[in-house]
Design an enzyme around this catalytic site. Structure first.
Site, PDB file in Angstrom:
ATOM      1  N   GLN A 258      12.407   5.827  -2.427  1.00  0.00           N
ATOM      2  CA  GLN A 258      11.105   6.500  -2.346  1.00  0.00           C
ATOM      3  C   GLN A 258      10.482   6.660  -3.722  1.00  0.00           C
ATOM      4  OE1 GLN A 258       9.562   6.872   0.788  1.00  0.00           O
ATOM      5  NE2 GLN A 258      11.309   5.493   0.811  1.00  0.00           N
ATOM      6  N   HIS A 261       7.846   4.164  -4.966  1.00  0.00           N
ATOM      7  CA  HIS A 261       6.491   4.106  -4.421  1.00  0.00           C
ATOM      8  C   HIS A 261       5.448   4.493  -5.454  1.00  0.00           C
ATOM      9  CE1 HIS A 261       6.562   3.219  -0.168  1.00  0.00           C
ATOM     10  NE2 HIS A 261       7.624   3.957  -0.006  1.00  0.00           N
ATOM     11  N   GLU A 326       9.026  15.240   3.742  1.00  0.00           N
ATOM     12  CA  GLU A 326       8.565  14.144   4.600  1.00  0.00           C
ATOM     13  C   GLU A 326       9.774  13.473   5.275  1.00  0.00           C
ATOM     14  OE1 GLU A 326       7.035  10.832   2.395  1.00  0.00           O
ATOM     15  OE2 GLU A 326       5.851  10.106   4.096  1.00  0.00           O
ATOM     16  N   HIS A 327      10.795  13.132   4.468  1.00  0.00           N
ATOM     17  CA  HIS A 327      12.015  12.521   5.006  1.00  0.00           C
ATOM     18  C   HIS A 327      13.214  13.376   4.634  1.00  0.00           C
ATOM     19  CE1 HIS A 327       9.306   9.112   3.808  1.00  0.00           C
ATOM     20  NE2 HIS A 327       9.502   8.807   5.070  1.00  0.00           N
ATOM     21  N   ASP A 360      11.135   3.418   7.488  1.00  0.00           N
ATOM     22  CA  ASP A 360       9.902   2.883   6.895  1.00  0.00           C
ATOM     23  C   ASP A 360       9.467   1.598   7.588  1.00  0.00           C
ATOM     24  OD1 ASP A 360       9.519   4.784   5.002  1.00  0.00           O
ATOM     25  OD2 ASP A 360      10.237   3.610   3.302  1.00  0.00           O
ATOM     26  N   HIS A 419     -24.807  34.808  32.846  1.00  0.00           N
ATOM     27  CA  HIS A 419     -23.500  34.340  33.357  1.00  0.00           C
ATOM     28  C   HIS A 419     -23.224  34.985  34.720  1.00  0.00           C
ATOM     29  CE1 HIS A 419     -22.963  33.082  29.208  1.00  0.00           C
ATOM     30  NE2 HIS A 419     -21.755  32.576  29.470  1.00  0.00           N
TER      31      HIS A 419
HETATM   32  N1  LIG Z   1       2.846   8.067   3.737  1.00  0.00           N
HETATM   33  C1  LIG Z   1       2.860   6.765   4.006  1.00  0.00           C
HETATM   34  O1  LIG Z   1       3.079   6.355   5.113  1.00  0.00           O
HETATM   35  C2  LIG Z   1       2.588   5.800   2.905  1.00  0.00           C
HETATM   36  C3  LIG Z   1       2.707   4.428   3.146  1.00  0.00           C
HETATM   37  C4  LIG Z   1       2.366   3.560   2.127  1.00  0.00           C
HETATM   38  C5  LIG Z   1       1.923   4.059   0.894  1.00  0.00           C
HETATM   39  N2  LIG Z   1       1.857   5.395   0.716  1.00  0.00           N
HETATM   40  C6  LIG Z   1       1.330   5.980  -0.514  1.00  0.00           C
HETATM   41  O2  LIG Z   1      -0.033   5.578  -0.624  1.00  0.00           O
HETATM   42  C7  LIG Z   1      -0.396   5.545  -1.986  1.00  0.00           C
HETATM   43  C8  LIG Z   1      -1.082   4.221  -2.270  1.00  0.00           C
HETATM   44  O3  LIG Z   1      -1.783   4.325  -3.470  1.00  0.00           O
HETATM   45  P1  LIG Z   1      -2.351   3.066  -4.248  1.00  0.00           P
HETATM   46  O4  LIG Z   1      -3.043   3.577  -5.455  1.00  0.00           O
HETATM   47  O5  LIG Z   1      -1.280   2.060  -4.426  1.00  0.00           O
HETATM   48  O6  LIG Z   1      -3.407   2.372  -3.256  1.00  0.00           O
HETATM   49  P2  LIG Z   1      -4.742   2.898  -2.561  1.00  0.00           P
HETATM   50  O7  LIG Z   1      -5.227   1.755  -1.726  1.00  0.00           O
HETATM   51  O8  LIG Z   1      -4.519   4.187  -1.892  1.00  0.00           O
HETATM   52  O9  LIG Z   1      -5.775   3.147  -3.738  1.00  0.00           O
HETATM   53  C9  LIG Z   1      -6.400   2.103  -4.432  1.00  0.00           C
HETATM   54  C10 LIG Z   1      -7.864   2.438  -4.571  1.00  0.00           C
HETATM   55  O10 LIG Z   1      -8.019   3.643  -5.322  1.00  0.00           O
HETATM   56  C11 LIG Z   1      -9.285   3.655  -5.922  1.00  0.00           C
HETATM   57  N3  LIG Z   1      -9.187   4.100  -7.308  1.00  0.00           N
HETATM   58  C12 LIG Z   1      -8.270   3.751  -8.229  1.00  0.00           C
HETATM   59  N4  LIG Z   1      -8.557   4.348  -9.410  1.00  0.00           N
HETATM   60  C13 LIG Z   1      -9.691   5.071  -9.229  1.00  0.00           C
HETATM   61  C14 LIG Z   1     -10.481   5.918 -10.064  1.00  0.00           C
HETATM   62  N5  LIG Z   1     -10.163   6.137 -11.338  1.00  0.00           N
HETATM   63  N6  LIG Z   1     -11.562   6.514  -9.549  1.00  0.00           N
HETATM   64  C15 LIG Z   1     -11.900   6.330  -8.245  1.00  0.00           C
HETATM   65  N7  LIG Z   1     -11.184   5.528  -7.404  1.00  0.00           N
HETATM   66  C16 LIG Z   1     -10.097   4.919  -7.895  1.00  0.00           C
HETATM   67  C17 LIG Z   1      -9.814   2.249  -5.877  1.00  0.00           C
HETATM   68  O11 LIG Z   1     -10.890   2.211  -5.017  1.00  0.00           O
HETATM   69  C18 LIG Z   1      -8.672   1.425  -5.315  1.00  0.00           C
HETATM   70  O12 LIG Z   1      -9.157   0.431  -4.449  1.00  0.00           O
HETATM   71  C19 LIG Z   1       0.893   5.761  -2.777  1.00  0.00           C
HETATM   72  O13 LIG Z   1       0.941   7.117  -3.187  1.00  0.00           O
HETATM   73  C20 LIG Z   1       2.009   5.485  -1.769  1.00  0.00           C
HETATM   74  O14 LIG Z   1       3.186   6.222  -2.025  1.00  0.00           O
HETATM   75  C21 LIG Z   1       2.150   6.271   1.699  1.00  0.00           C
HETATM   76  N1  LIG Z   2       7.984   5.533   2.669  1.00  0.00           N
HETATM   77  C1  LIG Z   2       6.571   5.377   2.978  1.00  0.00           C
HETATM   78  C2  LIG Z   2       6.115   6.659   3.666  1.00  0.00           C
HETATM   79  O1  LIG Z   2       6.379   7.738   2.919  1.00  0.00           O
HETATM   80  C3  LIG Z   2       6.265   4.251   3.885  1.00  0.00           C
HETATM   81  C4  LIG Z   2       6.570   2.889   3.385  1.00  0.00           C
HETATM   82  C5  LIG Z   2       5.856   1.755   3.566  1.00  0.00           C
HETATM   83  N2  LIG Z   2       6.549   0.745   2.984  1.00  0.00           N
HETATM   84  C6  LIG Z   2       7.611   1.238   2.466  1.00  0.00           C
HETATM   85  N3  LIG Z   2       7.656   2.540   2.709  1.00  0.00           N
HETATM   86 ZN   LIG Z   3       8.951   3.865   1.657  1.00  0.00          ZN
END
Ligand SMILES: NC(=O)c1ccc[n+]([C@@H]2O[C@H](COP(=O)([O-])OP(=O)(O)OC[C@H]3O[C@@H](n4cnc5c(N)ncnc54)[C@H](O)[C@@H]3O)[C@@H](O)[C@H]2O)c1
Ligand SMILES: N[C@H](CO)Cc1c[nH]c[nH+]1
Ligand SMILES: [Zn+2]
Length: 429
Positions: A258, A261, A326-327, A360, A419
């Site tokens: 995790q 990520h 979360e997990h 996941d 009413h």
């Molecule tokens: N809970 C879940 O199921 C799960 C699954 C997958 C990923 N995640 C999480 O999702 C998140 C993904 O984040 P990410 O950044 O890789 O992708 P993202 O797609 O969420 O964000 C990218 C976007 O952020 C915007 N951005 C970046 N910098 C910016 C700025 N300075 N100002 C305004 N907008 C801006 C841009 O538009 C860009 O396209 C991670 O925290 C990951 O851990 C959670």
């Molecule tokens: N662990 C993430 C949710 O917290 C989900 C994910 C997507 N791919 C890998 N992991």
């Molecule tokens: Zn994951």
């Protein structure tokens, strides 16, 4: 790197809350920036999307919509084996979620009354699929399949394009397998604004679901009320309860799974064994070195990696419930016997052969889960997120006559004579 913290029962609450982050807010002015982006999209539609995609994703798009030919080309790039893997995961996810379907129910009317509940899917769902630091075909399956199982007719997916203006072939293959109806290249707050208010290319939706970074989370919170949202999910979290004799290598690997990520992801071990804690500490350092995303995982461990040492396992469960992770993994013997002690967690993983990535990617339960302690009051994404209910009421003349006195008395208590009249008028009294 992972900080060791001894917890005595008397000061448990204070010690844990001092070390576990609740809110994720690294930028003070983030709401202002997000509000500006949403307003701009509302006023300027597609043009604002093109501008922000250039600014934040570094690419000039010619079209926001992913075309049929782009999808066909992407599908050619994904091997048959990879498609079969996505299909197998999709089958498991669908099978699990089909069990969540709720049915419309109506009384049979024999008492002169019919009470019941219609279950209807929402009409248009918008899925946010992250694409900034990694690509997430698994999240496409996890978000789209419950929507389709619920019967949502129109499922539209938004995801940021890469530097070449494309969407990952794996993301597109997953979208095809899950039955996504339309795919759009837009990320961040601008994509959420477009889903909520619509643009020339994007039709507004009824509900927005899916994880994303802080910009996405804040934007979802801002448009809530105009549309529905699933939850405001923050960075990933894992918490492991382990007893003496648990496998330190597995524990370290699961914590790091995790941590990779996000720099803000959190990884916590709670154990009653100091030797195990020290072994895991060493193992994390050792395994980190072999990871591709070691900078991210190392930063996450440095920021939020904690090991709580407790006197007995009962305290470990109390701490886990306080964190509401979360997990939650239970690396203890006969974990099912301890399940009743789990009060708050997004998902629980039982035993050393149920590592978090199993959930996941593959087992079937949803991986979009409540984070930042919100498992105290919310649930994993599910079919129920895409369903709404309508109450049904029918009384015969005789049944209404019998209830007349109570209804009119209640209306008088509220001083609402119209009413009261709506009842009297039917009986000429
Ligand atoms: N809970 C879940 O199921 C799960 C699954 C997958 C990923 N995640 C999480 O999702 C998140 C993904 O984040 P990410 O950044 O890789 O992708 P993202 O797609 O969420 O964000 C990218 C976007 O952020 C915007 N951005 C970046 N910098 C910016 C700025 N300075 N100002 C305004 N907008 C801006 C841009 O538009 C860009 O396209 C991670 O925290 C990951 O851990 C959670
Ligand atoms: N662990 C993430 C949710 O917290 C989900 C994910 C997507 N791919 C890998 N992991
Ligand atoms: Zn994951």
């Amino acid at each position: 790197m992972m900080k060791l913290i001894r917890v005595d029962d008397k000061r448990m609450d204070q010690i844990v809350s001092a070390h576990v982050k609740r809110d994720y807010d690294p930028y003070e002015d983030i709401d202002l920036a997000v509000q500006k982006i949403i307003n701009d999209v509302r006023q300027n539609g597609d043009q604002a999307l093109f501008n922000y995609t250039k600014q934040f994703d570094g690419v000039t798009l010619s079209s926001i919509k992913v075309s049929e030919s782009e999808i066909e080309e992407a599908l050619r790039q994904v091997s048959e084996q990879e498609k079969a893997v996505l299909q197998k995961a999709a089958d498991n996810i669908r099978r699990f979620h089909e069990k969540q379907l709720e049915k419309t129910w109506l009384d049979d009317g024999t008492q002169g009354m019919i009470l019941g509940q219609l279950i209807r899917p929402i009409e248009r769902a918008g899925l946010y699929i992250p694409g900034g630091k990694a690509v997430y075909p698994s999240s496409v399956l996890m978000n789209a399949i419950p929507a389709k199982v619920a019967g949502v007719k129109y499922v539209v997916m938004v995801t940021p394009p890469d530097q070449s203006g494309s969407v990952s072939p794996y993301t597109l293959a997953a979208a095809q397998i899950a039955g996504v109806d339309e795919i759009l290249k837009a990320g961040g707050a601008q994509a959420i604004g477009a889903l909520a208010f619509g643009t020339e290319t994007i039709n507004a939706v009824d509900k927005i679901v899916g994880p994303g970074n802080i910009f996405v989370a804040r934007a979802k919170r801002m448009v809530f009320g105009h549309v529905d949202i699933d939850m405001v999910a923050g960075p990933s979290e894992i918490c492991i309860i382990a007893e003496s004799g648990a496998n330190a290598k597995y524990i370290a690997a699961d914590l790091l799974s995790q941590a990779e990520h996000d720099e803000e992801a959190s990884a916590i071990l709670i154990t009653d064994s100091l030797p195990l804690a020290e072994e895991v500490q060493q193992e994390v350092i050792h395994q980190l070195d072999q990871l591709e995303r070691k900078e991210i995982a190392a930063a996450s461990m440095q920021n939020h990696g904690k090991i709580f040492i407790v006197d007995h396992l009962e305290s470990a469960f109390q701490i886990a419930n306080q964190i509401a992770p979360e997990h939650l993994e239970l690396m203890i013997s006969e974990p099912t016997l301890h399940l009743a002690k789990v009060r708050h967690a997004g998902a629980v993983f039982l035993g050393e052969y149920s590592p978090e990535p199993l959930g996941d990617y593959f087992a079937g339960p949803n991986h979009t889960l409540p984070t930042s302690g919100t498992a105290r009051f919310s649930s994993p994404l599910g079919v129920y997120d895409f369903l709404k209910k309508t109450s049904v009421i029918h009384y015969s003349r005789e049944q209404l006559y019998q209830a007349k006195g109570e209804i009119t008395a209640l209306a008088r208590m509220e001083g609402l004579t119209a009413h009261e009249n709506a009842i009297h008028i039917r009986f000429d009294d």
